[in-house]
Write a protein that holds these residues in place. Sequence first.
Motif, PDB file in Angstrom:
ATOM      1  N   THR A   1       2.536   3.600   5.001  1.00  0.00           N
ATOM      2  CA  THR A   1       2.355   4.558   3.909  1.00  0.00           C
ATOM      3  C   THR A   1       1.803   5.881   4.414  1.00  0.00           C
ATOM      4  OG1 THR A   1       0.109   3.789   3.416  1.00  0.00           O
ATOM      5  CG2 THR A   1       1.935   2.676   2.274  1.00  0.00           C
ATOM      6  N   LEU A   2       1.162   5.871   5.585  1.00  0.00           N
ATOM      7  CA  LEU A   2       0.640   7.082   6.216  1.00  0.00           C
ATOM      8  C   LEU A   2       0.514   6.809   7.704  1.00  0.00           C
ATOM      9  CD1 LEU A   2      -0.618   9.942   6.036  1.00  0.00           C
ATOM     10  CD2 LEU A   2      -2.845   8.842   5.664  1.00  0.00           C
TER      11      LEU A   2
ATOM     12  N   PHE B   1      -2.823   6.105  -0.684  1.00  0.00           N
ATOM     13  CA  PHE B   1      -2.046   5.599   0.441  1.00  0.00           C
ATOM     14  C   PHE B   1      -2.270   4.108   0.636  1.00  0.00           C
ATOM     15  CE2 PHE B   1      -2.568  10.145   1.500  1.00  0.00           C
ATOM     16  CZ  PHE B   1      -1.241  10.472   1.739  1.00  0.00           C
TER      17      PHE B   1
END
Length: 233
Positions: free
Chosen positions: A153-154, A229
């Motif tokens: 997600t990041l 996130f």
Amino acid sequence: MSIFSYHLVELPFFVALKGIFSNPISENTEGLIHSETMTAMTLGSPILSPSRVLIGQVALFMQWENEKALENFLEQDRFGRTLAKAWHVRLSFVREWGKFSGFKIPNDKAQLESSNSPVVAVTLARMKPLAVPRFIHWGRPVEKLVRDHPGTTLSLASVKFPNTVSTFSIWKTEKEMTDMVHGHSKVERPKRHSNAMKERERKDFHFEFSTLRFKPIAEYGTWKGQSNFLPNN
């Protein structure tokens, strides 16, 4: 209980440039065990690209004696108040491979609920100067693998001159991360990471190297206008 925190903050260009040469966080900060301040990089970007080293975007990885020490720093320290307005995630230690000086690895380890729980991975390394070209050759494909992986997600890289490099990634599940590590992901060229690790075992790129795995505790603030996130597993 010791906790870790990872911060991302955008600073004025010359403030960030000054931070390359001097740590903005005092070693005498109460409750701080160790910190690494680095300049963010775009994973997989060309070495000579302007997006490779992002002056003004700063990543900080820190270990604290307890969460109260972190809270006090964010509330009472001048630079801490700047970080409090940015994005950070708080982390409980799960596992370490290798060793990196400065941090004190806790004896108490957090437990993930299952292999489907979210996990955060941080790598830290101090490079051997003569090994940099070979590291780039093997490392950039791995950067692209992590950057483009549907399980993250990041994800980003960071650097601290002259020779510290790091990566940070949030994964939807531990299984997706371990599948990537071992070359089992259902993506193009899935063995990029495992091949690079074999090359590192053959001839090390680093003076010291550590991969750390964490259970995320909580996320605060926004990064580039985005938040949440951490997966809601």
